[in-house]
Structure formats: C-alpha cells, structure tokens
Write a protein that holds these residues in place. Structure first.
Motif, mmCIF file in Angstrom:
data_model
loop_
_atom_site.group_PDB
_atom_site.id
_atom_site.type_symbol
_atom_site.label_atom_id
_atom_site.label_comp_id
_atom_site.label_asym_id
_atom_site.label_seq_id
_atom_site.Cartn_x
_atom_site.Cartn_y
_atom_site.Cartn_z
ATOM 1 N N SER A 65 10.247 0.383 -0.500
ATOM 2 C CA SER A 65 11.258 0.083 -1.112
ATOM 3 C C SER A 65 12.632 1.516 -0.943
ATOM 4 N N GLY A 66 12.358 2.498 -0.202
ATOM 5 C CA GLY A 66 13.089 3.495 -0.526
ATOM 6 C C GLY A 66 12.532 4.889 -0.208
ATOM 7 N N PRO A 67 13.307 5.994 0.034
ATOM 8 C CA PRO A 67 12.679 7.009 0.088
ATOM 9 C C PRO A 67 11.260 8.060 -1.182
ATOM 10 N N GLU A 68 11.931 6.908 -2.088
ATOM 11 C CA GLU A 68 11.081 7.309 -3.128
ATOM 12 C C GLU A 68 9.896 6.922 -2.759
ATOM 13 N N MET A 69 9.750 5.884 -2.451
ATOM 14 C CA MET A 69 8.095 5.126 -2.725
ATOM 15 C C MET A 69 7.719 5.757 -1.337
ATOM 16 N N ALA A 70 8.064 5.552 -0.453
ATOM 17 C CA ALA A 70 7.903 6.188 1.046
ATOM 18 C C ALA A 70 7.518 7.949 0.885
ATOM 19 N N ALA A 71 8.124 8.514 -0.273
ATOM 20 C CA ALA A 71 6.953 10.054 -0.361
ATOM 21 C C ALA A 71 5.807 9.845 -1.368
ATOM 22 N N THR A 72 5.630 8.872 -1.276
ATOM 23 C CA THR A 72 4.131 9.073 -2.621
ATOM 24 C C THR A 72 3.307 8.671 -1.463
ATOM 25 N N LEU A 73 3.524 8.047 -0.100
ATOM 26 C CA LEU A 73 2.473 7.807 0.494
ATOM 27 C C LEU A 73 2.078 9.094 2.011
ATOM 28 N N VAL A 74 3.099 10.128 2.043
ATOM 29 C CA VAL A 74 2.808 11.105 2.420
ATOM 30 C C VAL A 74 2.376 12.159 2.567
ATOM 31 N N GLN A 75 2.530 13.386 3.304
ATOM 32 C CA GLN A 75 1.681 14.663 2.139
ATOM 33 C C GLN A 75 2.827 15.489 2.118
ATOM 34 N N TRP A 89 18.360 3.877 7.036
ATOM 35 C CA TRP A 89 17.793 2.968 5.351
ATOM 36 C C TRP A 89 18.341 2.425 4.158
ATOM 37 N N PRO A 90 17.962 1.210 4.515
ATOM 38 C CA PRO A 90 17.205 -0.661 4.648
ATOM 39 C C PRO A 90 17.466 -0.605 6.085
ATOM 40 N N GLY A 91 16.867 -0.120 7.150
ATOM 41 C CA GLY A 91 16.902 -0.643 8.338
ATOM 42 C C GLY A 91 15.999 -0.025 9.101
ATOM 43 N N PRO A 92 16.238 -0.966 10.705
ATOM 44 C CA PRO A 92 14.898 -0.790 11.634
ATOM 45 C C PRO A 92 13.981 0.030 12.328
ATOM 46 N N LEU A 93 13.914 1.538 11.255
ATOM 47 C CA LEU A 93 13.369 2.620 11.767
ATOM 48 C C LEU A 93 12.220 2.430 11.287
ATOM 49 N N ALA A 94 11.124 2.376 11.994
ATOM 50 C CA ALA A 94 9.894 3.323 10.903
ATOM 51 C C ALA A 94 9.138 4.338 11.034
ATOM 52 N N LEU A 95 9.265 5.385 10.590
ATOM 53 C CA LEU A 95 9.294 6.857 9.960
ATOM 54 C C LEU A 95 7.615 7.579 10.141
ATOM 55 N N VAL A 96 6.517 7.942 11.484
ATOM 56 C CA VAL A 96 4.628 8.126 10.975
ATOM 57 C C VAL A 96 5.577 9.573 10.504
ATOM 58 N N LEU A 97 4.763 10.171 9.908
ATOM 59 C CA LEU A 97 4.065 10.660 9.614
ATOM 60 C C LEU A 97 2.861 11.696 8.452
ATOM 61 N N PRO A 98 2.146 12.450 8.783
ATOM 62 C CA PRO A 98 0.875 12.927 7.886
ATOM 63 C C PRO A 98 0.801 12.178 6.684
ATOM 64 N N ARG A 99 -0.490 11.276 6.634
ATOM 65 C CA ARG A 99 -1.577 10.326 5.139
ATOM 66 C C ARG A 99 -0.973 10.996 4.734
ATOM 67 N N HIS A 100 -0.761 10.513 3.119
ATOM 68 C CA HIS A 100 -1.466 11.397 2.001
ATOM 69 C C HIS A 100 -3.402 10.683 0.875
ATOM 70 N N ASP A 112 -4.888 9.377 10.600
ATOM 71 C CA ASP A 112 -4.303 10.726 9.070
ATOM 72 C C ASP A 112 -2.937 10.655 9.043
ATOM 73 N N THR A 113 -2.340 9.288 9.292
ATOM 74 C CA THR A 113 -0.823 9.738 10.027
ATOM 75 C C THR A 113 -0.496 7.980 9.342
ATOM 76 N N VAL A 114 0.786 8.111 8.451
ATOM 77 C CA VAL A 114 1.528 6.621 8.273
ATOM 78 C C VAL A 114 3.038 6.337 8.467
ATOM 79 N N ALA A 115 3.091 4.865 9.022
ATOM 80 C CA ALA A 115 3.988 5.061 8.788
ATOM 81 C C ALA A 115 5.022 3.795 8.048
ATOM 82 N N VAL A 116 6.007 4.613 7.501
ATOM 83 C CA VAL A 116 6.406 4.096 6.863
ATOM 84 C C VAL A 116 7.960 3.277 6.561
ATOM 85 N N ARG A 117 8.140 2.355 6.880
ATOM 86 C CA ARG A 117 9.764 1.425 6.625
ATOM 87 C C ARG A 117 9.863 0.968 5.700
ATOM 88 N N SER A 118 10.931 0.938 4.799
ATOM 89 C CA SER A 118 12.103 0.227 4.242
ATOM 90 C C SER A 118 12.512 -1.384 5.134
#
Ligand code: TXA
Ligand code: MG
Length: 325
Positions: A65-75, A89-100, A112-118
């Motif tokens: 839904s946004g950065p708050e939810m994204a932050a729960t998925l990454v380290q 965001w919201p928009g057509p950009l996925a960010l790949v970061l180390p996965r929680h 060990d990474t996850v892509a997040v997008r809103s």
C-alpha cells in the motif's frame, strides 16, 4: 474501474476474503494485470507459480500500500528508498532490497532480496487496503507469454482455472511492466520501464543502466520473454520492405507509412511511445491470434528518447536482445 459504487466495493471485499483464504486474485495495476497471492502464505504463492508455469527461481514483486508496508518486508528501509517512494509511488517502480526473514523465500524465488512496489490503480489500492497484507504478484500471463493488459487477456490465459477470481478494472493505463531498480551500494536498473534512468538519476544521483546483454540478476528479464506464440521478427524500418518481400502471410506491426503486401495483415501502431506502450501487448495478442499468419514482423520504432522500454520488450519478444536483425 470506478471505485465508488457499493457493488465495486463488494467485489473488492470478496477478493480480499479470497486472498485471506489462500486464493489467487487477478487484479489490474496501472502497468499490467497481476496474479496475486498473500505474500505471507507460501502455499498460495506456490500455487501462482504453478498456475503460470513460472520457474521457481524467478522472484515476484510484492505489491504494497505504501512505504510503511514496504518497510516491513525488508531488512532496512534506506533514505534512498524513502525518497524514491515519495517521488514515484504509487507508480511503476519496483525496488529490490534485502529481504526480511519474515518474508517467505518462495515469494522471492529463493533469493535473499525482495522487490516491492506500490501500484497506482484504484482497484489495486482498494484491494491492498481491504486485505491489509502485501500481495505477491507476477504479471497475469502464462509464463513467457505476452503480459495481460485487460481482464479479457487474463481470461484468455487462465479462463480454465475455476478458483481464480478476476477483478476487471478495464485496460491498463501504461501497458508495459514497471521499472525494476536494485538498491545496493550502486543502484542498478534491472528492467527498464516508464520511470526512466533520467528520472531516477535526478532523484537519487547515479544509477547504473545495465545493458541488456549482460543482464543476469533478474531472471524474468532473460531473452525470449513477453513473447507471442508465433515467431516475432524485429526489423529495422529501412529494411521492412525488403524483409516483407521474402516473407508471406505475416502480421505486421508498423509505425511508418510503408505499404504492406496483400498477403500480410497490417497493424498500424501509434507514433507516440506512451500510446504505443498502451496498445503493444493488446496488438501482439491480436496479431498472434490472426488465422493463416505464420509469423509476426515488427517495424522497430526509432531509437530515440522515450522508446527504450518498448524496444527492450520487443527485443525480448523476438528472443534476440541487441540490435534488430
Ligand atoms: O509492472 C509490473 O511490475 C507488473 C505488475 C503486476 O506489478 N509485474 C510484473 O511482474 O511485471 P513479473 O513477475 O512479470 O516481473 C517481475 C520482474 C521479473 O523480471 C523479476 O525477475 C524481477 O521483477 N524481480 C522481482 N523480484 C526480484 C528480486 N528480488 N531480484 C531481482 N529481480 C526481481
Ligand atoms: Mg511477467
């Protein structure tokens, strides 16, 4: 889809309940349709891979839904990610970061990474609000095939699947997949999209725009992807006439006024990259469905600013990254 009527809200709630029960929901985003499951339900995520016939090592994007939810998925959620999210965001950009570690590995192709997008579509946003969980969703097409930009396309690929719930939000406004950006010490574009290198650079400074031929870090961007069933030839504009002399019964996606031989079927394409992107997959699907046409020939659009994403997808659809033959 207008999100104001009670009926639409009911459809969203039903879809959220379906996700909560481990079901799969196809939903529209501004780029292409996604085939979604609750990120935290590994069985449901696996079912999406099975349904698509997608290789298990190809990671999915977690829609948030946004950065708050994204932050729960990454380290950790770096300032750079926050800045990008606030800008795009919201928009057509996925960010790949180390996965929680709380994110199931299966949702990330074992990486060990996850892509997040809103996503920026009222239907996707309403669904994320109603289910309040991240939704892992690859594009809603059979693996390797052309992405779906309407609910009809999803039905064409998965109409035989009884348990699939499809939310119809009309045609996608952008029509090609999001930009995928890996955020490490050196931010790197893994897949080009509407958020361009220049836009990213002006937001966070230097961004590496890896050439297609040495792209290995994003399995879903390998060659022969986004492809129709029939062979697709990407041909320089200056060589189109000569090429069509040698080929019969082709569906031809053309952007110039070249005269197409009678044995071929012409699909005139828009001269503006945004309009071209919006109708690209729809047109490839129609060209592929043409009876008696043995192949698809695409006149390569100009190699000028704004066309990079389209040329990238056409090269992959032809199975040959690099300059058109
Ligand atoms: O616009 C889009 O991104 C659409 C809509 C539905 O959001 N989704 C989409 O998903 O195109 P998919 O799975 O077809 O493509 C996701 C791309 C693939 O190339 C995949 O390899 C890459 O993103 N990707 C996802 N997670 C990644 C990760 N952890 N590391 C590297 N690449 C990743
Ligand atoms: Mg895809």
């Amino acid at each position: 889809m207008q999100m104001h009527s009670e009926l639409d809200q009911k459809a969203i709630e039903r879809a959220a309940e379906h996700l909560a029960r481990g079901g799969i929901v196809a939903f529209p985003t501004e780029t292409v349709y996604g085939l979604g499951a609750d990120t935290f339900n590994p069985t449901a995520v696996e079912a999406v891979y099975r349904m698509k016939g997608r290789p298990r090592d190809n990671p999915s994007i977690a829609h948030v839904s946004g950065p708050e939810m994204a932050a729960t998925l990454v380290q950790s959620w770096p300032a750079e990610a926050q800045q990008l999210a606030e800008t795009f965001w919201p928009g057509p950009l996925a960010l790949v970061l180390p996965r929680h570690p709380r994110v199931p590995a299966v949702a990330c192709g074992g990486r060990d990474t996850v892509a997040v997008r809103s996503p920026d579509h009222p239907c996707a946003r309403a669904l994320l609000a109603a289910c309040s969980c991240p939704i892992s969703a690859p594009s809603a097409n059979r693996s390797g095939h052309v992405s779906a930009t309407t609910a009809e396309h999803v039905r064409d690929d998965f109409g035989d699947i009884r348990d699939l719930l499809i939310l119809d939000g009309g045609p996608c406004a952008i029509g090609v997949e999001s930009t995928v950006l890996a955020l490490g010490s050196e931010p790197r574009i893994l897949r080009p999209g509407q958020v361009s290198t220049e836009m990213l650079t002006s937001c966070i400074g230097k961004v590496i725009d890896t050439p297609l031929a040495v792209q290995g870090d994003s399995p879903g961007t390998s060659s022969r992807h986004y492809a129709p069933v029939r062979p697709l030839h990407l041909v320089r504009s200056s060589e189109l006439v000569a090429c069509l002399q040698d080929m019969e019964s082709c569906a031809v996606l053309c952007c110039s006024a070249t005269r197409i031989p009678g044995s071929c079927r012409a699909f005139p394409m828009p001269g503006d990259p945004d309009a071209y992107a919006r109708c690209l997959y729809e047109t490839l699907r129609r060209a592929d469905a043409c009876e008696n046409m043995t192949r698809i020939v695409v006149e390569c659009p100009p190699d000028s600013p704004g066309w990079g994403t389209i040329i990238d997808r056409l090269q992959r659809a032809s199975g040959s990254p690099g300059v058109p033959a």
